[in-house]
Design a protein around this motif. Structure first.
Motif, short mmCIF file in Angstrom:
data_model
loop_
_atom_site.label_atom_id
_atom_site.label_comp_id
_atom_site.label_asym_id
_atom_site.label_seq_id
_atom_site.Cartn_x
_atom_site.Cartn_y
_atom_site.Cartn_z
N GLN A 190 0.82 -1.21 0.00
CA GLN A 190 0.00 0.00 0.00
C GLN A 190 0.85 1.27 0.00
N PHE A 191 2.16 1.12 -0.06
CA PHE A 191 3.08 2.25 0.04
C PHE A 191 2.92 3.18 -1.16
N ARG A 192 2.71 4.46 -0.90
CA ARG A 192 2.50 5.43 -1.97
C ARG A 192 3.70 6.34 -2.19
N GLY A 193 4.77 6.12 -1.45
CA GLY A 193 5.99 6.88 -1.69
C GLY A 193 6.16 8.04 -0.73
N VAL A 194 7.24 8.79 -0.99
CA VAL A 194 7.65 9.94 -0.19
C VAL A 194 7.82 11.13 -1.11
N ARG A 195 7.42 12.30 -0.64
CA ARG A 195 7.61 13.50 -1.44
C ARG A 195 9.08 13.64 -1.83
N ARG A 196 9.30 14.05 -3.09
CA ARG A 196 10.63 14.28 -3.64
C ARG A 196 11.39 12.97 -3.87
N ARG A 197 10.73 11.84 -3.81
CA ARG A 197 11.36 10.58 -4.20
C ARG A 197 10.58 10.02 -5.38
N PHE A 198 11.07 10.31 -6.59
CA PHE A 198 10.41 9.93 -7.84
C PHE A 198 8.94 10.36 -7.80
N GLU A 199 8.75 11.62 -7.46
CA GLU A 199 7.40 12.16 -7.28
C GLU A 199 6.88 12.80 -8.57
N LEU A 200 5.74 12.34 -9.03
CA LEU A 200 5.13 12.91 -10.23
C LEU A 200 4.67 14.33 -9.94
N ARG A 201 5.14 15.29 -10.76
CA ARG A 201 4.74 16.68 -10.61
C ARG A 201 3.71 17.10 -11.65
N GLY A 202 3.59 16.34 -12.73
CA GLY A 202 2.57 16.68 -13.70
C GLY A 202 2.81 16.04 -15.06
N ARG A 203 1.74 15.98 -15.84
CA ARG A 203 1.81 15.54 -17.24
C ARG A 203 1.11 16.60 -18.07
N VAL A 204 1.84 17.24 -18.96
CA VAL A 204 1.30 18.34 -19.76
C VAL A 204 1.83 18.22 -21.19
N ALA A 205 0.93 18.30 -22.15
CA ALA A 205 1.31 18.30 -23.56
C ALA A 205 2.19 17.10 -23.90
N GLY A 206 1.90 15.97 -23.30
CA GLY A 206 2.66 14.76 -23.58
C GLY A 206 3.99 14.66 -22.86
N VAL A 207 4.30 15.65 -22.01
CA VAL A 207 5.56 15.67 -21.25
C VAL A 207 5.27 15.29 -19.80
N THR A 208 6.03 14.36 -19.27
CA THR A 208 5.90 13.94 -17.88
C THR A 208 7.04 14.55 -17.06
N VAL A 209 6.69 15.11 -15.91
CA VAL A 209 7.68 15.76 -15.06
C VAL A 209 7.71 15.05 -13.70
N ILE A 210 8.89 14.57 -13.30
CA ILE A 210 9.08 13.87 -12.04
C ILE A 210 10.22 14.53 -11.27
N ASP A 211 10.02 14.70 -9.98
CA ASP A 211 11.02 15.34 -9.12
C ASP A 211 11.63 14.31 -8.18
N ASP A 212 12.95 14.40 -7.97
CA ASP A 212 13.62 13.47 -7.08
C ASP A 212 14.75 14.17 -6.33
N TYR A 213 14.93 13.76 -5.10
CA TYR A 213 15.91 14.36 -4.19
C TYR A 213 17.34 13.91 -4.48
N ALA A 214 17.54 13.02 -5.43
CA ALA A 214 18.86 12.44 -5.70
C ALA A 214 19.92 13.53 -5.84
N HIS A 215 20.98 13.45 -5.03
CA HIS A 215 22.04 14.46 -5.09
C HIS A 215 23.42 13.84 -4.92
N HIS A 216 23.51 12.52 -5.03
CA HIS A 216 24.77 11.78 -4.97
C HIS A 216 24.83 10.93 -6.23
N PRO A 217 26.01 10.67 -6.78
CA PRO A 217 26.10 9.90 -8.03
C PRO A 217 25.32 8.59 -8.03
N THR A 218 25.42 7.82 -6.97
CA THR A 218 24.71 6.54 -6.92
C THR A 218 23.20 6.74 -6.97
#
Length: 461
Positions: free
Chosen positions: A309-337
């Protein structure tokens, strides 16, 4: 240690803490979570931060008095002042509290008291500790417990990053930054990975690993460690603790792994697990959570059902929107791995192109790891790098986001663009993305605002 449902908390303030507590730097995810927890435990809490934010507004909605800027005179009413690690000793509120003889603590000291009073179960590691802690909450709830928790990001399914539960269990992430996790009293722990980071504090990778070893040895209960990560494996070998992962010698071994664009599936000791989030790193994190749940004596089938039932955490592969066929996802990743793992998860979708838009975080990290950052973008079609988010650090001559862009050009076949000014990213992307593209905004700074900016610009196009 074996967990079971316990009588509910009295919700009376902790005797070790003052009734009236003020938090300086309360807008950060970790400090705002502590403010909510302390308020839920019955303390009278207030908080301040350098500027207005949604975090301050949400705390105010909960009845926690907040303000932007400094109010030294307000310290006279506080019994204890707690400061974020980002707050300098010269802060006016800290100076006023000290002058008035009011106790001033840092975050590690507060966590030391909280974890000495509340049985604490935690996740730690260079990457994945926030998601793993959130998965621990989901697993515990699935197993019939109602834990208290403090997590470094908002749990989307619960709408908060902290809560006071009715069972005698406290879930939190053990943060290695500034050595914070060395102050914790833990009853159980999972270790996701150990890689070079925060070397400005530790000085060397060996010293960093030594700190993880010390934390593991101090745990009064079970510990599980990921066998797939070389640094974590060394910690497991030095502490003789059981492991989990894909490795053949892991005690808790992942089998029947399936990776899809929207979920991971696997089995662990005859228990089938499905987590509706993408990426191999999610499977490893979920396996560690289930292994620790088993070591704690929880209902494993219930824990697995909770993670489903896990729905995730904000800023971890979080969908921000789909507009004009473009999908925008935000993620906190800030280290190479983290970046490589996030892009790998993204490539499992059927996108025309994957855009990785990155804002480096801290001059010290960029100087140390810019070459590794470059290689991390290899699976992206388009890479866009902007300048560094300082996070309070002093600029270092010659260290800019262009170091990362140059490394990406040298180490990948991706098309790489350097856009020096963060404010220019929205217009650049709006002019260049096309239907079928995925845009990943990556970083721990204000790059998180870009997703909403881009969605608005695409709607207006």
């Amino acid at each position: 240690m074996r967990l079971s449902a316990s009588p509910p908390h009295s919700c009376l303030p902790m005797a070790e803490l003052a009734d009236r507590i003020h938090i300086v730097g309360v807008g950060g995810s970790g400090m705002s979570a502590l403010a909510k927890l302390l308020s839920g435990l019955g303390h009278r809490v207030s908080g301040s931060d350098i500027r207005p934010s949604i975090a301050l507004e949400r705390l105010s909605d909960l009845g926690i008095k907040t303000w932007a800027g400094s109010s030294p005179d307000a310290m006279a009413d506080a019994g204890l002042v707690v400061a974020s690690s980002a707050i300098p000793d010269s802060d006016p509120e800290l100076r006023a509290a000290t002058a008035a003889g009011i106790a001033v603590w840092d975050r590690p000291r507060l966590l030391e008291v909280l974890t000495s009073r509340m049985p604490a179960v935690s996740a730690t590691g260079t990457h994945g500790k926030t998601t793993s802690s959130a998965l621990l909450v989901a697993a515990a709830r699935g197993a019939g417990l109602e834990p208290s928790f403090v997590v470094g990001g908002e749990l989307i399914g619960l709408g908060t990053n902290a809560a006071v539960g009715t069972d005698d269990l406290f879930i939190l992430e053990a943060d290695e930054a500034f050595g914070t996790f060395l102050s914790l009293h833990l009853r159980a722990l999972m270790v996701t990975n150990v890689e070079a980071d925060h070397l400005d504090h530790y000085g060397s990778t060996d010293a960093l690993e030594d700190a993880f070893v010390e934390v593991v040895r101090n745990v009064d209960g079970p510990v599980v460690i990921c066998a797939d990560d070389p640094g974590a494996r060394r910690v497991a070998q030095r502490t003789d603790r059981p492991t989990y992962g894909l490795s053949d010698d892991a005690r808790w071994r992942i089998a029947d792994l399936g990776l899809a664009s929207d979920a991971v599936r696997f089995s662990l000791m005859h228990t089938t697990v499905t987590v509706p989030r993408p990426g191999l790193h999610i499977a490893r994190n979920a396996a560690g959570v289930l292994a620790l749940a088993a070591e704690l004596g929880l209902d494993i089938e219930g824990a697995a059902a909770g993670m489903e039932q896990f729905r995730g955490v904000r800023r971890r592969f979080e969908l921000r929107g789909r507009v004009a066929g473009v999908t925008v996802i935000d993620d906190y990743a800030h280290h190479p791995t983290e970046i490589a793992a996030t892009i790998e998860a993204a490539t499992r979708g059927e996108w025309r192109r994957v855009w990785a838009v990155f804002q480096p975080h801290r001059y010290s990290r960029t100087k140390e790891l810019h070459r590794e950052f470059g290689a991390a973008f290899s699976a992206a079609d388009e890479v866009v790098v902007t300048d560094i988010y300082a996070a309070g650090e002093t600029p270092v001559p010659g260290v800019t986001g262009e170091l990362v862009a140059d490394a990406a050009r040298a180490r990948t076949s991706s098309h790489v663009t350097y856009v020096p000014h963060r404010a220019d990213l929205g217009d650049f992307l709006a002019q260049n993305v096309r239907p079928g593209d995925l845009v990943l905004t990556l970083g721990a700074g204000d790059i998180t605002l870009l997703g909403s900016e881009l969605v608005r610009l695409l709607e207006e196009r």
